[in-house]
Design a protein around this motif. Structure first.
Motif, PDB file in Angstrom:
ATOM      1  N   VAL B 183     -63.189 -50.080  57.397  1.00 36.46           N
ATOM      2  CA  VAL B 183     -61.730 -50.153  57.332  1.00 36.46           C
ATOM      3  C   VAL B 183     -61.305 -50.593  55.930  1.00 36.46           C
ATOM      4  O   VAL B 183     -61.877 -51.511  55.352  1.00 36.46           O
ATOM      5  CB  VAL B 183     -61.184 -51.160  58.376  1.00 36.46           C
ATOM      6  N   GLY B 184     -60.297 -49.907  55.410  1.00 38.60           N
ATOM      7  CA  GLY B 184     -59.770 -50.284  54.107  1.00 38.60           C
ATOM      8  C   GLY B 184     -59.956 -49.180  53.076  1.00 38.60           C
ATOM      9  O   GLY B 184     -60.307 -48.054  53.407  1.00 38.60           O
ATOM     10  N   GLN B 185     -59.721 -49.553  51.828  1.00 37.15           N
ATOM     11  CA  GLN B 185     -59.794 -48.556  50.766  1.00 37.15           C
ATOM     12  C   GLN B 185     -61.249 -48.246  50.435  1.00 37.15           C
ATOM     13  O   GLN B 185     -62.053 -49.149  50.222  1.00 37.15           O
ATOM     14  CB  GLN B 185     -59.077 -49.087  49.528  1.00 37.15           C
ATOM     15  N   GLU B 186     -61.563 -46.956  50.393  1.00 39.88           N
ATOM     16  CA  GLU B 186     -62.922 -46.550  50.102  1.00 39.88           C
ATOM     17  C   GLU B 186     -63.146 -46.674  48.596  1.00 39.88           C
ATOM     18  O   GLU B 186     -62.269 -46.345  47.797  1.00 39.88           O
ATOM     19  CB  GLU B 186     -63.112 -45.115  50.581  1.00 39.88           C
ATOM     20  N   THR B 187     -64.329 -47.152  48.184  1.00 43.71           N
ATOM     21  CA  THR B 187     -64.501 -47.483  46.769  1.00 43.71           C
ATOM     22  C   THR B 187     -64.663 -46.261  45.869  1.00 43.71           C
ATOM     23  O   THR B 187     -64.235 -46.279  44.728  1.00 43.71           O
ATOM     24  CB  THR B 187     -65.721 -48.409  46.580  1.00 43.71           C
ATOM     25  N   GLN B 188     -65.313 -45.218  46.382  1.00 45.18           N
ATOM     26  CA  GLN B 188     -65.596 -44.070  45.510  1.00 45.18           C
ATOM     27  C   GLN B 188     -64.331 -43.269  45.180  1.00 45.18           C
ATOM     28  O   GLN B 188     -64.098 -42.908  44.035  1.00 45.18           O
ATOM     29  CB  GLN B 188     -66.608 -43.133  46.173  1.00 45.18           C
ATOM     30  N   THR B 189     -63.526 -42.983  46.218  1.00 48.46           N
ATOM     31  CA  THR B 189     -62.378 -42.103  46.009  1.00 48.46           C
ATOM     32  C   THR B 189     -61.052 -42.841  46.090  1.00 48.46           C
ATOM     33  O   THR B 189     -60.027 -42.285  45.718  1.00 48.46           O
ATOM     34  CB  THR B 189     -62.341 -41.013  47.094  1.00 48.46           C
ATOM     35  N   GLY B 190     -61.070 -44.076  46.587  1.00 51.88           N
ATOM     36  CA  GLY B 190     -59.813 -44.808  46.734  1.00 51.88           C
ATOM     37  C   GLY B 190     -59.016 -44.396  47.949  1.00 51.88           C
ATOM     38  O   GLY B 190     -57.880 -44.840  48.131  1.00 51.88           O
ATOM     39  N   ARG B 191     -59.588 -43.531  48.791  1.00 52.79           N
ATOM     40  CA  ARG B 191     -58.886 -43.109  50.003  1.00 52.79           C
ATOM     41  C   ARG B 191     -58.823 -44.264  51.016  1.00 52.79           C
ATOM     42  O   ARG B 191     -59.755 -45.050  51.127  1.00 52.79           O
ATOM     43  CB  ARG B 191     -59.619 -41.939  50.671  1.00 52.79           C
ATOM     44  N   MET B 192     -57.716 -44.340  51.754  1.00 58.90           N
ATOM     45  CA  MET B 192     -57.603 -45.329  52.823  1.00 58.90           C
ATOM     46  C   MET B 192     -58.354 -44.833  54.052  1.00 58.90           C
ATOM     47  O   MET B 192     -58.298 -43.649  54.378  1.00 58.90           O
ATOM     48  CB  MET B 192     -56.135 -45.535  53.206  1.00 58.90           C
ATOM     49  N   ARG B 193     -59.033 -45.758  54.711  1.00 61.84           N
ATOM     50  CA  ARG B 193     -59.724 -45.361  55.936  1.00 61.84           C
ATOM     51  C   ARG B 193     -59.336 -46.275  57.084  1.00 61.84           C
ATOM     52  O   ARG B 193     -59.387 -47.503  56.945  1.00 61.84           O
ATOM     53  CB  ARG B 193     -61.248 -45.446  55.722  1.00 61.84           C
ATOM     54  N   PHE B 194     -58.990 -45.698  58.187  1.00 61.33           N
ATOM     55  CA  PHE B 194     -58.728 -46.428  59.438  1.00 61.33           C
ATOM     56  C   PHE B 194     -57.717 -47.564  59.269  1.00 61.33           C
ATOM     57  O   PHE B 194     -57.808 -48.584  59.926  1.00 61.33           O
ATOM     58  CB  PHE B 194     -60.037 -47.011  60.000  1.00 61.33           C
ATOM     59  N   THR B 195     -56.745 -47.401  58.364  1.00 61.84           N
ATOM     60  CA  THR B 195     -55.789 -48.487  58.168  1.00 61.84           C
ATOM     61  C   THR B 195     -54.586 -48.333  59.096  1.00 61.84           C
ATOM     62  O   THR B 195     -53.770 -49.245  59.180  1.00 61.84           O
ATOM     63  CB  THR B 195     -55.264 -48.521  56.719  1.00 61.84           C
ATOM     64  N   MET B 196     -54.479 -47.202  59.769  1.00 59.95           N
ATOM     65  CA  MET B 196     -53.394 -46.960  60.714  1.00 59.95           C
ATOM     66  C   MET B 196     -52.039 -47.267  60.086  1.00 59.95           C
ATOM     67  O   MET B 196     -51.133 -47.785  60.750  1.00 59.95           O
ATOM     68  CB  MET B 196     -53.589 -47.808  61.985  1.00 59.95           C
ATOM     69  N   GLY B 197     -51.923 -47.034  58.807  1.00 62.02           N
ATOM     70  CA  GLY B 197     -50.645 -47.216  58.135  1.00 62.02           C
ATOM     71  C   GLY B 197     -50.338 -48.644  57.702  1.00 62.02           C
ATOM     72  O   GLY B 197     -49.306 -48.893  57.110  1.00 62.02           O
ATOM     73  N   PHE B 198     -51.232 -49.582  58.009  1.00 57.20           N
ATOM     74  CA  PHE B 198     -50.984 -50.964  57.575  1.00 57.20           C
ATOM     75  C   PHE B 198     -51.494 -51.164  56.148  1.00 57.20           C
ATOM     76  O   PHE B 198     -52.689 -51.038  55.888  1.00 57.20           O
ATOM     77  CB  PHE B 198     -51.699 -51.960  58.485  1.00 57.20           C
ATOM     78  N   ASN B 199     -50.591 -51.506  55.254  1.00 54.20           N
ATOM     79  CA  ASN B 199     -51.028 -51.763  53.879  1.00 54.20           C
ATOM     80  C   ASN B 199     -51.950 -52.977  53.818  1.00 54.20           C
ATOM     81  O   ASN B 199     -52.797 -53.091  52.946  1.00 54.20           O
ATOM     82  CB  ASN B 199     -49.817 -52.029  52.983  1.00 54.20           C
ATOM     83  N   GLU B 200     -51.723 -53.889  54.766  1.00 54.10           N
ATOM     84  CA  GLU B 200     -52.515 -55.123  54.761  1.00 54.10           C
ATOM     85  C   GLU B 200     -53.996 -54.838  54.978  1.00 54.10           C
ATOM     86  O   GLU B 200     -54.838 -55.676  54.685  1.00 54.10           O
ATOM     87  CB  GLU B 200     -52.023 -56.067  55.860  1.00 54.10           C
ATOM     88  N   LEU B 201     -54.300 -53.672  55.535  1.00 52.18           N
ATOM     89  CA  LEU B 201     -55.695 -53.367  55.818  1.00 52.18           C
ATOM     90  C   LEU B 201     -56.391 -52.702  54.633  1.00 52.18           C
ATOM     91  O   LEU B 201     -57.568 -52.373  54.709  1.00 52.18           O
ATOM     92  CB  LEU B 201     -55.804 -52.462  57.053  1.00 52.18           C
ATOM     93  N   ALA B 202     -55.662 -52.500  53.537  1.00 52.71           N
ATOM     94  CA  ALA B 202     -56.260 -51.816  52.394  1.00 52.71           C
ATOM     95  C   ALA B 202     -57.491 -52.571  51.905  1.00 52.71           C
ATOM     96  O   ALA B 202     -58.519 -51.983  51.583  1.00 52.71           O
ATOM     97  CB  ALA B 202     -55.235 -51.680  51.271  1.00 52.71           C
ATOM     98  N   ASP B 203     -57.381 -53.883  51.839  1.00 54.90           N
ATOM     99  CA  ASP B 203     -58.548 -54.676  51.469  1.00 54.90           C
ATOM    100  C   ASP B 203     -59.254 -55.096  52.756  1.00 54.90           C
ATOM    101  O   ASP B 203     -58.945 -56.123  53.347  1.00 54.90           O
ATOM    102  CB  ASP B 203     -58.118 -55.900  50.656  1.00 54.90           C
ATOM    103  N   GLY B 204     -60.203 -54.273  53.182  1.00 57.45           N
ATOM    104  CA  GLY B 204     -60.861 -54.517  54.460  1.00 57.45           C
ATOM    105  C   GLY B 204     -61.635 -55.818  54.485  1.00 57.45           C
ATOM    106  O   GLY B 204     -61.770 -56.454  55.530  1.00 57.45           O
TER     107      GLY B 204
END
Lengths: 157, 504
Positions: B183-204
């Motif tokens: 969950v959170g921002q993927e390191t290679q591409t910066g894509r969000m994963r499984f954050t369900m639209g919550f910005n707070e989840l960007a930093d998993g």
């Protein structure tokens, strides 16, 4: 009874979680990529698939294996009811009310999770816990939060 | 050798500053205070106290947290001996003979045996850590991604082998932990994963603290509130702390054997401290000259396992610090704390942060001294702590948890997450799914994925890369064998039996 309902439930839950993660990969169009250039969806898809398989295995084993389910333990409804909502309350009020009141309310309410609670001791405990938290997090750790937050501003004209 | 002494001297210079000694002391003190409380094991203690340690500089923070760990562990032995409520599996071993000793009026001697055993083991294990870490880190610097990937797989598999409960469930919990770690921002591409639209989840990784406090703090409270089982209080005054000369003589060999076992098992993946204390107990039981005393309060059965437990607790820092592989759930917590402090555990820590590395090692020994100083003379105080009723304990833990999570993240979202993780953690416990493997998966998710990506990129997508390199092939083979052995039906049955005996 030869079936272990608990294990069946666990298995079904794991399958469902695996499917949900898989669905989210598809929904958010995460690029799966190829082994050479793995996309952000590659590893999650593998993991979600493995979880589905494991969940299915657990459920099947629960259905056929003769493992007696463990004795039922009482569900602590009172505890769950009094404690579970507290972090939500704390999160909603901490920035408005400041440190003191949310801590006090949380500690006071949590006292009621136990049946042997008495009003006076709950009050005293809450006061003690609040004082301790204020010293540790406000005085020592220097948490940048006022003791009484902006919602009290109407008192300070 | 002179280099080692020099390094240790540097370490003591770091750990010996007034601030660090003070924080180590605070850590040991708070760890003992919380750890001695019945039903609160080291995992819960460390999780609850972790926020208090963050915020100061990384070295100080880790020194304090390590102090919390030793304190919690020793506090756990105290409650195991005095009221037969072990906070974790490894003190369950101590409880077997320790509680019997206490029932026979020898509580003081049992506590002293535990303290002396822990101290001797701690001293020897500190040296072991100092000796073992540099070569291991040097070796690890030659590792490339495939080796790391294989090492992590091995670590995860070994966690199943020794988890209490069905191996299939433990395996599923690891995979679930890995998924939550995505969950959170993927390191290679910066894509969000499984954050369900919550910005707070960007930093998993910010989920780490609510997760551990929910799973190990709140869920633990719910479990204790089930209110089954009566507690047989054994709270007469503890007198006669000092063991007789005969007792001392009987302790020496078990302590040394326990230290050896603990130092060895601690380094291996798969919760070494627990394994070591079981091994120590069964060895002492087999070779004792007083077999009639075992089960009725044999001092060897306290001193040996406690030494093993403590030695293992310390050497389990080695793989975490030098390889970035936590060999036990507690080390997964420690690793999470290091990452929150901005330090990525791995072979480079020793070079880039020698002050932190050697300071931490030196502080282990200082912490062990403090443990003895704090515990034996103040035992009366700890005994009184054991009588703290739940109606006081629960509010304190719930309030600390909320403030702690907010203090670290400054974001109400993570406090909300605490409610969720507390409930999920409790549900999992009720469904007999141990949360510790999940934590291991969560912590290793990021590194596991990035090493997989890197390995396959270098090999141009050919998965054979893991089998062509001898070290990674060897590690994966061991992992595979361990996995097969654990899942074999007859081994599973035997395992179940062993764990039941341990619980009984």
């Amino acid at each position: 009874m030869t079936r272990n309902r608990q294990d069946i439930a666990v298995g079904v839950i794991f399958v469902a979680i695996g499917l949900l993660f898989g669905f989210d990969v598809w929904r958010t169009e995460l690029d799966v990529g190829t082994p050479l250039r793995m996309g952000p969806g590659f590893f999650p898809v593998i993991l979600a698939s493995v979880l589905v398989v494991l969940g299915a295995a657990i459920a099947i084993r629960g259905a056929i294996a003769r493992i007696p389910p463990e004795a039922f333990r009482a569900i602590p409804w009172r505890g769950l009811l009094f404690i579970a909502p507290l972090p939500v309350f704390f999160g909603l009020t901490i920035e408005g009310l400041g440190l003191v009141l949310p801590i006090f309310v949380v500690a006071f309410a949590a006292s009621f999770a136990s049946r042997e609670v008495r009003l006076v001791s709950a009050f005293a405990t809450a006061a003690g816990v609040t004082a301790f938290c204020v010293v540790v997090f406000h005085t020592l750790a220097g948490l940048p939060l006022p003791l009484f937050g902006p919602w009290f501003d109407f008192l300070r004209s | 050798m002179t280099e080692l002494l020099g390094n240790l001297a540097d370490g003591f210079a770091v750990a010996g500053t007034l601030t660090n000694i003070l924080y180590a002391f605070l850590g040991v003190l708070l760890g003992t205070v919380i750890g001695v409380l019945p039903g609160v094991g080291p995992m819960a203690t460390i999780a609850i106290l972790m926020p208090m340690t963050l915020g100061s500089d990384p070295t100080t923070s880790l020194i304090m947290l390590a102090g919390v760990y030793y304190g919690a562990q020793y506090g756990g032995s105290t409650s195991a001996i005095l009221i037969n409520v072990p906070g974790e599996v490894s003190s369950a071993v101590t409880a077997i003979e320790g509680y019997q000793m206490a029932r026979r009026g020898r509580a003081g001697t049992a506590l002293a045996a535990a303290a002396i055993g822990s101290f001797v083991a701690g001293t020897i294990a500190t040296i072991a850590v100092a000796l073992l870490s540099p070569p291991l880190a040097a070796m690890a610097r030659n590792f490339a991604s495939p080796e790391y990937f294989a090492l992590m797989v091995l670590g995860l598999v070994m966690a199943i082998a020794l988890a209490n409960g069905a191996p299939l469930k433990a395996l599923a919990m690891i995979v679930l932990g890995l998924l939550i770690g995505m969950v959170g921002q993927e390191t290679q591409t910066g894509r969000m994963r499984f954050t369900m639209g919550f910005n707070e989840l960007a930093d998993g990784s910010a989920l780490f603290l609510p997760l551990v406090i929910g799973f190990f703090g709140l869920a633990e409270i719910y479990r204790n509130l089930e209110g089954t089982g009566t507690r047989e209080a054994l709270l007469k005054r503890v007198s006669n702390i000092w063991p007789s000369r005969a007792d001392l003589r009987r302790m020496v060999a078990p302590i040394l054997r326990g230290t050896g076992l603990g130092s060895m098992f601690g380094i291996l993946p798969g919760n070494g401290p627990v394994l070591a204390s079981f091994a120590s107990y069964s060895i002492e039981k087999r070779i004792t000259k007083h077999p009639e005393e075992f089960g009725h309060g044999a001092i060897e059965g306290v001193a040996g396992p406690e030494a093993a437990n403590n030695a293992g607790a310390q050497t389990s820092f080695v793989p975490m610090l030098t390889l970035g592989i936590p060999p036990s759930p507690v080390m997964a917590l420690m690793m999470g704390a290091m990452i929150l402090n901005g330090i990525i555990p791995g072979p480079r820590v020793i070079e880039e942060n020698p002050g932190l590395f050697w300071g931490l090692i030196a502080s282990m020994w200082i912490g062990n001294i403090m443990l003895v100083i704090l515990n034996l003379p103040l035992i009366g105080l700890w005994v009184r702590l054991l009588t703290i009723p739940y109606r006081v304990l629960v509010p304190a833990i719930v309030a600390f948890s909320c403030v702690g999570v907010y203090a670290v993240s400054s974001n109400p979202f993570h406090v909300f997450a605490l409610t969720l993780f507390g409930l999920v953690g409790y549900l999992l416990v009720r469904l007999r799914c141990e949360p510790a493997p999940l934590l291991l998966g969560f912590v290793l998710a990021g590194p596991l994925e990035s090493n997989l990506i890197r390995s396959l990129r270098v090999s141009r997508g050919d998965p054979m890369v893991f089998l062509e390199r001898p070290i990674s092939a060897g590690l994966l083979a061991v992992a595979l064998v361990a996995l097969i052995v654990v899942l074999l039906p007859f081994v599973a049955k035997k395992r179940e039996k062993v764990f039941q005996e341990e619980e009984g």
